[in-house]
Design an enzyme around this catalytic site. Structure first.
Site, PDB file in Angstrom:
ATOM      1  N   GLY A  71      32.333  -5.641 -10.528  1.00 16.55           N
ATOM      2  CA  GLY A  71      31.325  -5.090 -11.434  1.00 16.55           C
ATOM      3  C   GLY A  71      31.830  -3.793 -12.042  1.00 16.55           C
ATOM      4  CG  ASN A 151      22.914   1.403  -8.092  1.00 21.52           C
ATOM      5  OD1 ASN A 151      22.709   1.704  -9.276  1.00 21.52           O
ATOM      6  ND2 ASN A 151      23.646   2.142  -7.299  1.00 21.52           N
ATOM      7  CD  GLN A 179      21.672  -3.627  -7.078  1.00 22.85           C
ATOM      8  OE1 GLN A 179      20.833  -4.286  -6.451  1.00 22.85           O
ATOM      9  NE2 GLN A 179      22.765  -3.174  -6.496  1.00 22.85           N
ATOM     10  CG  HIS A 201      30.036  -7.521  -3.780  1.00 22.18           C
ATOM     11  ND1 HIS A 201      29.444  -6.552  -3.008  1.00 22.18           N
ATOM     12  CD2 HIS A 201      30.504  -6.893  -4.870  1.00 22.18           C
ATOM     13  CE1 HIS A 201      29.584  -5.370  -3.604  1.00 22.18           C
ATOM     14  NE2 HIS A 201      30.218  -5.552  -4.744  1.00 22.18           N
ATOM     15  CB  THR A 237      47.787 -15.362 -12.232  1.00 29.38           C
ATOM     16  OG1 THR A 237      49.067 -15.257 -12.852  1.00 29.38           O
ATOM     17  CG2 THR A 237      47.551 -16.787 -11.757  1.00 29.38           C
ATOM     18  CB  CYS A 324      29.474   5.173  -4.859  1.00 29.28           C
ATOM     19  SG  CYS A 324      29.123   3.479  -5.284  1.00 29.28           S
TER      20      CYS A 324
HETATM   21  C1  LIG Z   1      27.442  -2.683  -6.922  1.00 24.69           C
HETATM   22  C2  LIG Z   1      27.215  -2.205  -8.305  1.00 24.69           C
HETATM   23  C3  LIG Z   1      28.273  -2.029  -9.210  1.00 24.69           C
HETATM   24  C4  LIG Z   1      29.715  -2.198  -8.805  1.00 24.69           C
HETATM   25  O1  LIG Z   1      30.066  -3.533  -8.585  1.00 24.69           O
HETATM   26  P1  LIG Z   1      31.395  -3.801  -7.701  1.00 24.69           P
HETATM   27  O2  LIG Z   1      31.632  -5.260  -7.850  1.00 24.69           O
HETATM   28  O3  LIG Z   1      31.055  -3.392  -6.309  1.00 24.69           O
HETATM   29  O4  LIG Z   1      32.470  -2.967  -8.309  1.00 24.69           O
HETATM   30  C5  LIG Z   1      27.999  -1.642 -10.488  1.00 24.69           C
HETATM   31  N1  LIG Z   1      26.733  -1.429 -10.876  1.00 24.69           N
HETATM   32  C6  LIG Z   1      25.688  -1.592 -10.058  1.00 24.69           C
HETATM   33  C7  LIG Z   1      24.307  -1.380 -10.564  1.00 24.69           C
HETATM   34  C8  LIG Z   1      25.894  -1.978  -8.746  1.00 24.69           C
HETATM   35  O5  LIG Z   1      24.848  -2.121  -7.922  1.00 24.69           O
END
Ligand SMILES: *Cc1c(COP(=O)(O)O)cnc(C)c1O
Length: 385
Positions: A71, A151, A179, A201, A237, A324
């Site tokens: 993300g 988030n 989210q 994820h 790839t 984070c």
């Molecule tokens: C978790 C999250 C991300 C980052 O995604 P990753 O795949 O962990 O890099 C970005 N934005 C929001 C709102 C998130 O909750």
């Protein structure tokens, strides 16, 4: 003692069906999708199917989906890619104060390169004003990046209205929907967005794979140069197994959404009602325009970190803000944007439920938490009863 996982905004456990769908592509079906013999053609076909499936679920076309490594990467790619591509049209960017760091740090980095950024405030509920957005537009605005669901506090932004305004002014709109995808209906046309980020994820898929929707006709400078993969938008790839996992996880999330989400929301409301019985507690974020699985509260006179450690000793996994920022002592930028004082913001607790969360787990949290809060307050010099 069974452990209780209430941090689904940070990550979710991968589904067994997803792992099973991935395994062949980590073993026998290992071909490189760019090659012409059987293994390669098989990989290419699998990639095409996954792309069609993901596109279909968010109302996009096949060629509008680019698979990425996360993300965070999708957010970076959208913002930097558009900024670099269209910098001759203007150098102004609009975003909000409550974005994920993948967005905030991307625009901050662009500021150092001569771009100008407007950081829109939010109201006490954590919602951006559409009028503020309109007023922030300039003739040199090229892109706006406003998240769909937050988030930390779970608020849902008025993306549809903002998208309409962007359309009228020829400004591209990116939304971070990490989210919301899987948690509520997400359709790029209903939302009026040009770019949209999602990450596997967060909906029971594997970590390390995401996607960026890029509306047809929108061009973007790539972050990664090299081979011509992803229609020259992201070299490297293709990670076929993980992309298969992303597509499978999204398929299952969408198929179950209408059953699973009301269940999560009901338990969330039980949790919220229980927490509100604790004295000196404040609920953060809007009550109605909110992700179904999110609870975010501040306990006055308490350090969120001490609360987390005490919950952990009881086997309960939660968060004091976003993953984070934990580990640093700064309070959450999102809570500060709501207008909370540093002192109050420090006492925050985020609990995010998932599809497998049980009523018995919520009951246990509601039994364990009040005595912990009471004990920590007894130790606080600020607290006098
Ligand atoms: C978790 C999250 C991300 C980052 O995604 P990753 O795949 O962990 O890099 C970005 N934005 C929001 C709102 C998130 O909750």
């Amino acid at each position: 003692m069974d452990r209780i996982y209430l941090d689904h905004a940070a990550t979710t456990p991968m589904r067994t069906e997803v792992l099973e769908a991935m395994i062949p592509y980590l073993t026998d079906k290992f071909g490189n999708a760019s090659t012409i013999y059987g293994w390669g053609r098989e990989a290419k076909k699998t990639l095409d199917d996954a792309r069609a499936s993901v596109a279909n679920r968010i109302g996009a076309d096949f060629n509008e989906i680019v698979f990425t490594g996360s993300g965070s990467e999708s957010d970076n790619m959208a913002i930097k890619g558009i900024a670099w591509q269209y910098s001759d049209r203007g150098k102004h960017i609009i975003t909000s104060q409550i974005e994920h760091h993948a967005v905030l740090d991307s625009v901050k980095w662009l500021e150092k390169q001569g771009f100008e950024v407007t950081y829109l405030p939010v109201d006490a509920d954590g919602i951006i004003s559409v009028d503020d957005f309109r007023a922030a537009l300039r003739s040199d605005t090229i892109i706006a990046s406003i998240m769909h669901g937050n988030n930390e506090i779970g608020t849902i932004q008025p993306i549809q209205e903002i998208g309409q305004i962007c359309g009228e002014h020829g400004v591209l709109l990116h939304t971070d929907a990490v989210q919301t995808v899987g948690a509520m209906p997400v359709n790029v046309n209903d939302l009026n967005v040009d770019l949209l980020t999602l990450s596997a994820h967060k909906f029971y898929g594997p970590k390390g794979v995401g996607a960026l929707y890029i509306r047809k006709g929108v061009r973007l400078a790539p972050l990664v140069h090299g081979g011509g993969q992803e229609r020259v938008r992201r070299a490297g790839t293709e990670n076929v197994a993980f992309i298969v996992g992303l597509a499978k996880a999204l398929e299952l999330a969408e198929a179950e959404r209408e059953v699973v989400i009301p269940h999560i929301q009901r338990l969330r409301d039980v949790l919220l009602t229980g927490l509100e019985k604790i004295p000196n507690v404040k609920v953060n974020g809007c009550r109605t325009r909110r992700l179904p699985n999110n609870v975010n509260v501040c306990f006055q006179f308490i350090e969120g970190e001490s609360l987390l450690l005490n919950l952990d000793m009881k086997g309960i996994a939660a968060s004091s803000g976003s993953a984070c920022t934990s580990g640093s002592l700064d309070p959450s930028h999102v809570l500060l944007a709501l207008g909370l004082s540093h002192e109050i913001a420090h006492g925050s607790l985020r609990l995010t439920l998932g599809k497998d969360t049980q009523k018995s787990e919520i009951d246990r949290v509601l039994a364990e938490l009040p005595p912990i809060v009471e004990r920590l307050r007894e130790m606080s010099p600020l607290y006098n009863r």
